[in-house]
Design an enzyme around this catalytic site. Sequence first.
Site, mmCIF file in Angstrom:
data_model
loop_
_atom_site.group_PDB
_atom_site.id
_atom_site.type_symbol
_atom_site.label_atom_id
_atom_site.label_comp_id
_atom_site.label_asym_id
_atom_site.label_seq_id
_atom_site.Cartn_x
_atom_site.Cartn_y
_atom_site.Cartn_z
ATOM 1 N N GLY A 1 23.831 55.348 42.340
ATOM 2 C CA GLY A 1 22.731 55.735 41.447
ATOM 3 C C GLY A 1 22.732 57.217 41.118
ATOM 4 O O GLY A 1 21.669 57.828 41.040
ATOM 5 N N GLY B 1 22.193 51.007 33.810
ATOM 6 C CA GLY B 1 20.859 51.208 34.386
ATOM 7 C C GLY B 1 19.940 50.020 34.154
ATOM 8 O O GLY B 1 18.714 50.171 34.124
ATOM 9 N N THR B 2 20.533 48.844 34.013
ATOM 10 C CA THR B 2 19.750 47.624 33.748
ATOM 11 C C THR B 2 18.698 47.391 34.831
ATOM 12 O O THR B 2 17.520 47.154 34.536
ATOM 13 C CB THR B 2 20.689 46.394 33.692
ATOM 14 O OG1 THR B 2 21.886 46.734 33.004
ATOM 15 C CG2 THR B 2 20.008 45.216 33.042
ATOM 16 N N TYR C 1 20.419 57.295 30.609
ATOM 17 C CA TYR C 1 20.288 57.248 32.077
ATOM 18 C C TYR C 1 20.088 58.667 32.617
ATOM 19 O O TYR C 1 19.232 58.917 33.466
ATOM 20 C CB TYR C 1 21.566 56.626 32.642
ATOM 21 C CG TYR C 1 21.619 56.436 34.149
ATOM 22 C CD1 TYR C 1 21.284 55.211 34.715
ATOM 23 C CD2 TYR C 1 22.057 57.456 34.986
ATOM 24 C CE1 TYR C 1 21.374 55.010 36.084
ATOM 25 C CE2 TYR C 1 22.143 57.270 36.355
ATOM 26 C CZ TYR C 1 21.808 56.049 36.905
ATOM 27 O OH TYR C 1 21.905 55.857 38.272
ATOM 28 N N LYS D 1 25.967 48.094 33.527
ATOM 29 C CA LYS D 1 26.115 49.263 34.421
ATOM 30 C C LYS D 1 25.561 50.564 33.854
ATOM 31 O O LYS D 1 25.934 51.645 34.284
ATOM 32 C CB LYS D 1 27.585 49.467 34.846
ATOM 33 C CG LYS D 1 28.181 48.257 35.503
ATOM 34 C CD LYS D 1 27.429 47.894 36.755
ATOM 35 C CE LYS D 1 27.569 46.433 37.084
ATOM 36 N NZ LYS D 1 26.483 45.930 37.922
ATOM 37 N N SER E 1 31.287 52.620 37.697
ATOM 38 C CA SER E 1 30.341 51.629 38.221
ATOM 39 C C SER E 1 30.865 50.206 37.970
ATOM 40 O O SER E 1 30.841 49.333 38.857
ATOM 41 C CB SER E 1 28.976 51.839 37.563
ATOM 42 O OG SER E 1 28.017 51.011 38.147
ATOM 43 N N ARG F 1 24.519 51.022 44.205
ATOM 44 C CA ARG F 1 25.697 51.643 44.818
ATOM 45 C C ARG F 1 25.348 53.085 45.156
ATOM 46 O O ARG F 1 24.991 53.400 46.275
ATOM 47 C CB ARG F 1 26.905 51.525 43.866
ATOM 48 C CG ARG F 1 28.241 51.869 44.508
ATOM 49 C CD ARG F 1 29.372 51.768 43.488
ATOM 50 N NE ARG F 1 29.225 52.724 42.404
ATOM 51 C CZ ARG F 1 29.743 53.952 42.405
ATOM 52 N NH1 ARG F 1 30.464 54.357 43.421
ATOM 53 N NH2 ARG F 1 29.546 54.758 41.375
ATOM 54 N N ARG G 1 24.523 55.312 29.077
ATOM 55 C CA ARG G 1 24.933 56.190 30.173
ATOM 56 C C ARG G 1 26.307 56.770 29.859
ATOM 57 O O ARG G 1 27.094 56.127 29.127
ATOM 58 C CB ARG G 1 24.988 55.317 31.445
ATOM 59 C CG ARG G 1 25.192 56.038 32.721
ATOM 60 C CD ARG G 1 25.225 55.042 33.876
ATOM 61 N NE ARG G 1 25.276 55.732 35.152
ATOM 62 C CZ ARG G 1 25.477 55.155 36.320
ATOM 63 N NH1 ARG G 1 25.612 53.835 36.383
ATOM 64 N NH2 ARG G 1 25.506 55.860 37.432
ATOM 65 N N HIS H 1 22.531 41.740 27.613
ATOM 66 C CA HIS H 1 23.638 42.684 27.452
ATOM 67 C C HIS H 1 24.251 42.542 26.059
ATOM 68 O O HIS H 1 25.232 43.203 25.747
ATOM 69 C CB HIS H 1 24.745 42.396 28.475
ATOM 70 C CG HIS H 1 24.438 42.820 29.879
ATOM 71 N ND1 HIS H 1 23.784 43.987 30.188
ATOM 72 C CD2 HIS H 1 24.742 42.247 31.082
ATOM 73 C CE1 HIS H 1 23.701 44.115 31.507
ATOM 74 N NE2 HIS H 1 24.257 43.065 32.064
HETATM 75 P P1 PAP Z 1 23.950 45.380 35.441
HETATM 76 O O1 PAP Z 1 24.018 45.946 34.049
HETATM 77 O O2 PAP Z 1 25.180 44.651 35.842
HETATM 78 O O3 PAP Z 1 22.723 44.600 35.711
HETATM 79 P P2 PAP Z 1 23.075 47.963 36.392
HETATM 80 O O4 PAP Z 1 21.804 47.800 37.101
HETATM 81 O O5 PAP Z 1 23.056 48.595 35.045
HETATM 82 O O6 PAP Z 1 23.903 46.617 36.430
HETATM 83 O O7 PAP Z 1 24.079 48.864 37.208
HETATM 84 C C1 PAP Z 1 23.965 49.265 38.487
HETATM 85 C C2 PAP Z 1 24.051 50.775 38.435
HETATM 86 O O8 PAP Z 1 22.728 51.299 38.342
HETATM 87 C C3 PAP Z 1 24.645 51.308 39.713
HETATM 88 O O9 PAP Z 1 25.239 52.565 39.388
HETATM 89 P P3 PAP Z 1 26.413 53.193 40.275
HETATM 90 O O10 PAP Z 1 27.469 52.158 40.442
HETATM 91 O O11 PAP Z 1 26.904 54.363 39.489
HETATM 92 O O12 PAP Z 1 25.786 53.620 41.554
HETATM 93 C C4 PAP Z 1 23.394 51.448 40.555
HETATM 94 O O13 PAP Z 1 23.551 52.270 41.680
HETATM 95 C C5 PAP Z 1 22.441 52.033 39.530
HETATM 96 N N1 PAP Z 1 21.038 51.833 39.889
HETATM 97 C C6 PAP Z 1 20.443 50.704 40.360
HETATM 98 N N2 PAP Z 1 19.145 50.911 40.574
HETATM 99 C C7 PAP Z 1 18.896 52.197 40.254
HETATM 100 C C8 PAP Z 1 17.725 53.008 40.281
HETATM 101 N N3 PAP Z 1 16.562 52.526 40.712
HETATM 102 N N4 PAP Z 1 17.841 54.290 39.892
HETATM 103 C C9 PAP Z 1 19.014 54.796 39.454
HETATM 104 N N5 PAP Z 1 20.158 54.075 39.397
HETATM 105 C C10 PAP Z 1 20.105 52.791 39.787
#
Ligand code: PAP
Length: 337
Positions: free
Chosen positions: A304, A83-84, A234, A81, A176, A302, A168, A144
């Site tokens: 972002g 920014g993967t 992030y 969570k 998140s 969600r 982040r 991870h």
């Molecule tokens: P993961 O580590 O489980 O793969 P990951 O992609 O890090 O998940 O987390 C999703 C978060 O990145 C979400 O944050 P939020 O819950 O605070 O909204 C998601 O919205 C955000 N996210 C996904 N894609 C982007 C993007 N292109 N730019 C910025 N934030 C993003």
Amino acid sequence: MEASKFFSRMEEFEPDEGYQKTYRSFDEVLPSLPPSKGWWLDQLFHYQGFWLSTFALRGSMLLNDHFKPRPTDIIVATSPKCGTTWLRALVFSIVNRHSFDFSDHPLSKMNPQELVFFLEGAIYIDGSTSFIDGLPSPRLLSTHLPYSLVPKSMTDDTSDCRFVYICRDPKDVFISKWHFANKLRAKDLPPIALEEAFDSFCKGASHYGPFWDHVLGYWKASLESPKKVLFLKYEDVKKQPSDCVRKVAEFLEVPFSPEEESKEIVEEIVKLCSFENMSNQEVNKNATRNSGRPISNSDFFRKGEVGDWVNHLSPQMAEALDQITEQKLQGTGFNFR
Ligand code: PAP
């Protein structure tokens, strides 16, 4: 439970003695590890300083015993969570910018997880490294796992593979994670209460936690081996995405040429990978993941935003988390500001 029961594609794969040995080690080690209640899965286990699901633990053991790194491997590393999804998209589009047209790009049809493969996930599904071994170079992979649990064959001086890490603000990470956990929880379970999740996050008992130790492992590695580990935040990528794209390209030794700069390729990449663009792609709106878990691609998009925690955490909770962060980071030269 026997390790063989976990490996969903075991019937397609004939494990040799080497793999059998790893499965046996897993079976032996698991009962000896202190458990903790997971946020959605049954349990997490405390292994070499980190809280791992059985999935991550098996992945780590298989990686250690069987993964053969290549000098061209690029690893997107994150605590969950942070920014993967975003970093996967950025790295993919930077490295492959000469191969695809921006108007008809793989990221418009595929989720970044299908383009940058999740190491411990792929190995878990196969019960072996065979899928990863079959990928062409340069391989774009993600993990991870904390730096200390990544195989030494990837982190020591003899290896040229590179890690791009993103962290982040823990308050946003926690929120998140909490939202995501409630999507993953079984339908017959009530949502996990914010307070319960908060308590375990603060104690370090969340997937791949303690969060701060994860961050500091990569932070220290980036100081010691700046050519091997690039450390990003992030919040910085949000603020100055073009600068971060250039930084990643330079780190990966594929800097933008003056011609590319004049064609505004950096800006194209920023736009392509933006939350607005990615979250509006059909594939990210609807597709359900083929992972046997009740999540869909849309769950990775969600809000972002930076600072959404303010809508969920009480001032006392925010202060408590900030205090832990301050204590943990004291003397490390790192902060989230
Ligand atoms: P993961 O580590 O489980 O793969 P990951 O992609 O890090 O998940 O987390 C999703 C978060 O990145 C979400 O944050 P939020 O819950 O605070 O909204 C998601 O919205 C955000 N996210 C996904 N894609 C982007 C993007 N292109 N730019 C910025 N934030 C993003």
